[in-house]
Enzyme design. Structure first.
Site, PDB file in Angstrom:
ATOM      1  N   THR A 125       0.820  -1.210   0.000  1.00  0.00           N
ATOM      2  CA  THR A 125       0.000   0.000   0.000  1.00  0.00           C
ATOM      3  C   THR A 125       0.857   1.264   0.000  1.00  0.00           C
ATOM      4  O   THR A 125       1.981   1.245   0.505  1.00  0.00           O
ATOM      5  CB  THR A 125      -0.914   0.005   1.241  1.00  0.00           C
ATOM      6  OG1 THR A 125      -1.488   1.291   1.411  1.00  0.00           O
ATOM      7  CG2 THR A 125      -0.159  -0.328   2.526  1.00  0.00           C
ATOM      8  N   ASP A 126       0.281   2.346  -0.504  1.00  0.00           N
ATOM      9  CA  ASP A 126       0.994   3.636  -0.458  1.00  0.00           C
ATOM     10  C   ASP A 126       1.199   4.117   0.981  1.00  0.00           C
ATOM     11  O   ASP A 126       2.056   4.959   1.249  1.00  0.00           O
ATOM     12  CB  ASP A 126       0.253   4.706  -1.282  1.00  0.00           C
ATOM     13  CG  ASP A 126      -1.164   5.019  -0.803  1.00  0.00           C
ATOM     14  OD1 ASP A 126      -1.653   4.362   0.129  1.00  0.00           O
ATOM     15  OD2 ASP A 126      -1.788   5.940  -1.374  1.00  0.00           O
ATOM     16  N   GLU A 127       0.403   3.548   1.919  1.00  0.00           N
ATOM     17  CA  GLU A 127       0.476   4.033   3.307  1.00  0.00           C
ATOM     18  C   GLU A 127       1.816   3.715   3.960  1.00  0.00           C
ATOM     19  O   GLU A 127       2.139   4.292   5.000  1.00  0.00           O
ATOM     20  CB  GLU A 127      -0.678   3.455   4.133  1.00  0.00           C
ATOM     21  CG  GLU A 127      -2.025   3.892   3.612  1.00  0.00           C
ATOM     22  CD  GLU A 127      -3.148   3.850   4.644  1.00  0.00           C
ATOM     23  OE1 GLU A 127      -2.861   3.661   5.834  1.00  0.00           O
ATOM     24  OE2 GLU A 127      -4.305   4.010   4.239  1.00  0.00           O
ATOM     25  N   TYR A 150      -1.578  -0.372  11.223  1.00  0.00           N
ATOM     26  CA  TYR A 150      -1.838  -1.061   9.940  1.00  0.00           C
ATOM     27  C   TYR A 150      -0.683  -0.859   8.970  1.00  0.00           C
ATOM     28  O   TYR A 150      -0.096  -1.823   8.452  1.00  0.00           O
ATOM     29  CB  TYR A 150      -3.139  -0.545   9.306  1.00  0.00           C
ATOM     30  CG  TYR A 150      -3.232  -0.829   7.821  1.00  0.00           C
ATOM     31  CD1 TYR A 150      -3.401  -2.132   7.352  1.00  0.00           C
ATOM     32  CD2 TYR A 150      -3.124   0.205   6.881  1.00  0.00           C
ATOM     33  CE1 TYR A 150      -3.457  -2.399   5.989  1.00  0.00           C
ATOM     34  CE2 TYR A 150      -3.180  -0.059   5.516  1.00  0.00           C
ATOM     35  CZ  TYR A 150      -3.346  -1.363   5.074  1.00  0.00           C
ATOM     36  OH  TYR A 150      -3.391  -1.633   3.723  1.00  0.00           O
ATOM     37  N   LYS A 154       2.180  -3.482   7.327  1.00  0.00           N
ATOM     38  CA  LYS A 154       2.382  -3.670   5.878  1.00  0.00           C
ATOM     39  C   LYS A 154       3.829  -3.352   5.497  1.00  0.00           C
ATOM     40  O   LYS A 154       4.438  -4.031   4.669  1.00  0.00           O
ATOM     41  CB  LYS A 154       1.420  -2.779   5.080  1.00  0.00           C
ATOM     42  CG  LYS A 154      -0.056  -3.123   5.209  1.00  0.00           C
ATOM     43  CD  LYS A 154      -0.435  -4.473   4.620  1.00  0.00           C
ATOM     44  CE  LYS A 154      -0.355  -4.502   3.111  1.00  0.00           C
ATOM     45  NZ  LYS A 154      -0.856  -5.800   2.567  1.00  0.00           N
TER      46      LYS A 154
HETATM   47  P1  NAD Z   1     -10.249  -6.556   2.695  1.00  0.00           P
HETATM   48  O1  NAD Z   1     -10.203  -6.286   4.158  1.00  0.00           O
HETATM   49  O2  NAD Z   1     -11.486  -6.247   1.937  1.00  0.00           O
HETATM   50  O3  NAD Z   1      -9.909  -8.081   2.419  1.00  0.00           O
HETATM   51  C1  NAD Z   1      -8.924  -8.788   3.121  1.00  0.00           C
HETATM   52  C2  NAD Z   1      -9.214 -10.282   2.974  1.00  0.00           C
HETATM   53  O4  NAD Z   1      -8.173 -11.006   3.667  1.00  0.00           O
HETATM   54  C3  NAD Z   1     -10.541 -10.717   3.615  1.00  0.00           C
HETATM   55  O5  NAD Z   1     -11.255 -11.527   2.713  1.00  0.00           O
HETATM   56  C4  NAD Z   1     -10.125 -11.498   4.840  1.00  0.00           C
HETATM   57  O6  NAD Z   1     -11.032 -12.543   5.182  1.00  0.00           O
HETATM   58  C5  NAD Z   1      -8.777 -12.061   4.404  1.00  0.00           C
HETATM   59  N1  NAD Z   1      -7.909 -12.374   5.544  1.00  0.00           N
HETATM   60  C6  NAD Z   1      -7.660 -11.629   6.630  1.00  0.00           C
HETATM   61  N2  NAD Z   1      -6.830 -12.263   7.461  1.00  0.00           N
HETATM   62  C7  NAD Z   1      -6.537 -13.459   6.872  1.00  0.00           C
HETATM   63  C8  NAD Z   1      -5.722 -14.553   7.222  1.00  0.00           C
HETATM   64  N3  NAD Z   1      -5.028 -14.583   8.384  1.00  0.00           N
HETATM   65  N4  NAD Z   1      -5.634 -15.599   6.370  1.00  0.00           N
HETATM   66  C9  NAD Z   1      -6.330 -15.593   5.214  1.00  0.00           C
HETATM   67  N5  NAD Z   1      -7.125 -14.593   4.822  1.00  0.00           N
HETATM   68  C10 NAD Z   1      -7.225 -13.531   5.647  1.00  0.00           C
HETATM   69  O7  NAD Z   1      -9.000  -5.787   2.097  1.00  0.00           O
HETATM   70  P2  NAD Z   1      -8.798  -5.149   0.644  1.00  0.00           P
HETATM   71  O8  NAD Z   1      -9.226  -3.748   0.702  1.00  0.00           O
HETATM   72  O9  NAD Z   1      -9.350  -6.072  -0.369  1.00  0.00           O
HETATM   73  O10 NAD Z   1      -7.205  -5.154   0.562  1.00  0.00           O
HETATM   74  C11 NAD Z   1      -6.520  -6.283   0.033  1.00  0.00           C
HETATM   75  C12 NAD Z   1      -5.021  -6.018   0.098  1.00  0.00           C
HETATM   76  O11 NAD Z   1      -4.727  -4.833  -0.633  1.00  0.00           O
HETATM   77  C13 NAD Z   1      -4.512  -5.761   1.512  1.00  0.00           C
HETATM   78  O12 NAD Z   1      -3.260  -6.392   1.636  1.00  0.00           O
HETATM   79  C14 NAD Z   1      -4.357  -4.254   1.600  1.00  0.00           C
HETATM   80  O13 NAD Z   1      -3.312  -3.911   2.479  1.00  0.00           O
HETATM   81  C15 NAD Z   1      -4.003  -3.920   0.180  1.00  0.00           C
HETATM   82  N6  NAD Z   1      -4.412  -2.580  -0.305  1.00  0.00           N
HETATM   83  C16 NAD Z   1      -5.699  -2.146  -0.153  1.00  0.00           C
HETATM   84  C17 NAD Z   1      -6.069  -0.896  -0.668  1.00  0.00           C
HETATM   85  C18 NAD Z   1      -7.480  -0.382  -0.549  1.00  0.00           C
HETATM   86  O14 NAD Z   1      -7.718   0.785  -0.866  1.00  0.00           O
HETATM   87  N7  NAD Z   1      -8.447  -1.175  -0.115  1.00  0.00           N
HETATM   88  C19 NAD Z   1      -5.111  -0.106  -1.309  1.00  0.00           C
HETATM   89  C20 NAD Z   1      -3.798  -0.578  -1.426  1.00  0.00           C
HETATM   90  C21 NAD Z   1      -3.474  -1.829  -0.935  1.00  0.00           C
HETATM   91  O1  DAU Z   2      -4.118   4.198   0.705  1.00  0.00           O
HETATM   92  C1  DAU Z   2      -4.373   2.842   0.628  1.00  0.00           C
HETATM   93  C2  DAU Z   2      -5.174   2.418   1.837  1.00  0.00           C
HETATM   94  O2  DAU Z   2      -6.487   2.933   1.649  1.00  0.00           O
HETATM   95  C3  DAU Z   2      -5.199   0.920   2.053  1.00  0.00           C
HETATM   96  O3  DAU Z   2      -3.907   0.464   2.324  1.00  0.00           O
HETATM   97  C4  DAU Z   2      -6.135   0.558   3.219  1.00  0.00           C
HETATM   98  O4  DAU Z   2      -6.247  -0.838   3.340  1.00  0.00           O
HETATM   99  C5  DAU Z   2      -7.505   1.158   2.932  1.00  0.00           C
HETATM  100  O5  DAU Z   2      -8.356   0.915   4.038  1.00  0.00           O
HETATM  101  C6  DAU Z   2      -7.394   2.652   2.676  1.00  0.00           C
HETATM  102  O6  DAU Z   2      -6.989   3.344   3.886  1.00  0.00           O
HETATM  103  P1  DAU Z   2      -7.626   4.744   4.315  1.00  0.00           P
HETATM  104  O7  DAU Z   2      -7.477   4.889   5.782  1.00  0.00           O
HETATM  105  O8  DAU Z   2      -7.136   5.836   3.449  1.00  0.00           O
HETATM  106  O9  DAU Z   2      -9.167   4.450   3.896  1.00  0.00           O
HETATM  107  P2  DAU Z   2     -10.535   4.785   4.648  1.00  0.00           P
HETATM  108  O10 DAU Z   2     -11.637   4.460   3.697  1.00  0.00           O
HETATM  109  O11 DAU Z   2     -10.603   4.201   6.019  1.00  0.00           O
HETATM  110  O12 DAU Z   2     -10.447   6.372   4.826  1.00  0.00           O
HETATM  111  C7  DAU Z   2     -10.288   7.226   3.687  1.00  0.00           C
HETATM  112  C8  DAU Z   2     -10.233   8.654   4.213  1.00  0.00           C
HETATM  113  O13 DAU Z   2     -11.534   9.012   4.723  1.00  0.00           O
HETATM  114  C9  DAU Z   2      -9.277   8.868   5.361  1.00  0.00           C
HETATM  115  O14 DAU Z   2      -8.688  10.147   5.248  1.00  0.00           O
HETATM  116  C10 DAU Z   2     -10.142   8.795   6.614  1.00  0.00           C
HETATM  117  C11 DAU Z   2     -11.478   9.361   6.120  1.00  0.00           C
HETATM  118  N1  DAU Z   2     -12.671   8.786   6.752  1.00  0.00           N
HETATM  119  C12 DAU Z   2     -12.806   7.436   6.794  1.00  0.00           C
HETATM  120  C13 DAU Z   2     -13.912   6.867   7.369  1.00  0.00           C
HETATM  121  C14 DAU Z   2     -14.053   5.343   7.435  1.00  0.00           C
HETATM  122  C15 DAU Z   2     -13.669   9.630   7.241  1.00  0.00           C
HETATM  123  O15 DAU Z   2     -13.565  10.864   7.181  1.00  0.00           O
HETATM  124  N2  DAU Z   2     -14.767   9.052   7.813  1.00  0.00           N
HETATM  125  C16 DAU Z   2     -14.937   7.699   7.910  1.00  0.00           C
HETATM  126  O16 DAU Z   2     -15.969   7.237   8.472  1.00  0.00           O
END
Ligand code: NAD
Ligand code: DAU
Length: 343
Positions: A125-127, A150, A154
């Site tokens: 992730t970019d985070e 988190y 990562k």
């Molecule tokens: P998500 O939370 O929707 O999905 C995560 C999945 O992993 C779930 O299905 C969960 O059941 C499974 N999981 C959790 N713990 C596990 C374990 N111990 N063994 C097997 N499976 C397990 O997350 P997402 O948003 O789909 O993100 C997927 C990946 O992409 C993550 O690694 C996250 O860090 C990365 N990522 C997410 C975003 C985003 O914006 N959502 C952006 C960049 C990177």
């Molecule tokens: O940047 C990539 C990441 O994006 C991934 O690695 C993470 O898995 C994914 O959860 C996401 O992280 P963020 O923390 O950026 O996403 P989130 O949707 O939780 O929040 C997006 C922005 O919105 C953040 O600045 C916090 C704000 N927010 C979030 C929630 C849930 C609010 O203002 N209100 C809310 O209720």
């Protein structure tokens, strides 16, 4: 026919990636592994389950005893999406984040090494880069400086992947993507939370001043980028992925509010997230120059299309809000145990 293990396949991006892979690659068989935590939803893969090239295995990536039989099936590649992914939950408690996001990756890396897997792609992730001021972008050379438990978990995984490359020569790849949006995202994240709250007649909680900026990318573009890296990425390589669409949270909130016929009175400003990163922005020069990938979906259209998806798929998110989705696996496969492993 090649065989790809996709871990975390029942989550948001994992389920979209499995669907994309099955559609794009007729010569690929997919083993979809997931522990089905609260974030895993097998209903997100229900349309894949009748494809003979698809198989689901319930398993925890931290449990080598459960995952090892899958690796004995001669995998060509592993794409690891499995993670605890929600920043706010990591602030409430970091243990599961360290366990899955770090220890789980170590288990997968050891198995990939033992079984000489051809490609190991860690979805990061970019985070991991921390927070930006008003200008500048993250490149792949930006120092790792995570802010939340988190992102620290990562970042730790990324370092471990790098170490397995350096020490053992494992053919690893790391992708670091910005904020995804699209279908099947768990309604705890900003966009699906706000859409489903409004559809249920509730206000939307905006953290702090609402001016934190994220770089939004449609999940379909992310999936295409991951496949490009899996196919053509340089072993040991790190690739930034982003949507080139920086937006403050208040702008996202207003787009959703206006599209669903509401005004700012439905915004509830709430206490800020501790350690809240101010701004993310990705420099995606490397993946563009080396692999020819660019994001294709405009965020203006992509976000509207996503709102429409949640409107049309109310049954999917309502079953999450009521908890009914948690019973789906048992109904499909029977209670307990691991299914689908070919010895
Ligand atoms: P998500 O939370 O929707 O999905 C995560 C999945 O992993 C779930 O299905 C969960 O059941 C499974 N999981 C959790 N713990 C596990 C374990 N111990 N063994 C097997 N499976 C397990 O997350 P997402 O948003 O789909 O993100 C997927 C990946 O992409 C993550 O690694 C996250 O860090 C990365 N990522 C997410 C975003 C985003 O914006 N959502 C952006 C960049 C990177
Ligand atoms: O940047 C990539 C990441 O994006 C991934 O690695 C993470 O898995 C994914 O959860 C996401 O992280 P963020 O923390 O950026 O996403 P989130 O949707 O939780 O929040 C997006 C922005 O919105 C953040 O600045 C916090 C704000 N927010 C979030 C929630 C849930 C609010 O203002 N209100 C809310 O209720």
């Amino acid at each position: 026919m090649s065989k790809i293990l996709v871990t975390g396949a029942a989550g948001f991006i994992g389920s979209n990636f499995v669907r994309y892979l099955l559609r794009e690659r007729p010569d690929v068989r997919v083993i979809a592994l997931d522990a089905l935590t609260y974030a895993g939803n097998l209903e997100s893969l229900s349309d894949c389950s009748c494809d003979p090239r698809f198989r689901f295995v319930r398993g925890d990536i931290c449990d080598a005893g459960v995952v090892a039989p899958v690796f004995r099936e001669h995998l060509d590649a592993v794409v690891n999406f499995a993670a605890e992914s929600h920043v706010d939950r990591s602030i409430m408690g970091a243990q599961e984040f360290v366990r899955t996001n770090f220890v789980g990756v170590q288990v997968l890396l050891d198995l990939a090494r033992e079984h000489a897997v051809g490609r190991f792609l860690q979805v990061s992730t970019d985070e991991v880069y921390g927070s930006l001021g008003p200008t500048g972008k993250f490149t792949e050379n930006t120092p790792i400086a995570p802010s939340s438990p988190y992102s620290a978990s990562k970042a730790a995984a990324d370092l471990l992947v790098h170490a397995y490359r350096t020490t053992f020569g494992l053919p690893t790849l790391i992708t670091r993507c910005s904020n995804n949006y699209g279908p099947f995202q768990f309604p705890e994240k900003l966009i699906p939370l706000f859409v489903t709250n409004l559809l249920a007649g509730q206000k939307v909680p905006l953290y702090g001043d609402g001016l934190n900026v994220r770089d939004w990318i449609h999940v379909q573009d992310h999936c295409e980028a991951i496949l490009a890296v899996l196919d053509r990425g340089k072993p040991g390589g790190v690739y930034n992925i982003g949507g080139e669409s920086e937006l403050p949270n208040i702008e996202i909130a207003r787009r959703i509010l206006h599209y669903l016929g509401h005004d700012d009175s439905m915004i509830e400003y709430v206490k800020d997230r501790p350690g809240h990163d101010r701004r993310y922005a990705m420099d995606i020069t490397r993946i563009g120059d080396d692999l020819g990938w660019q994001p294709r979906i405009d965020s203006q259209e992509g976000i509207i299309e996503t709102i429409d998806w949640y409107v049309a798929n109310e049954n999917w998110w309502r079953r999450i809000k009521t908890g009914e989705y948690l019973t789906y696996y048992d109904k499909q496969y029977g209670p307990g145990g691991v299914v689908g492993v070919e010895e």
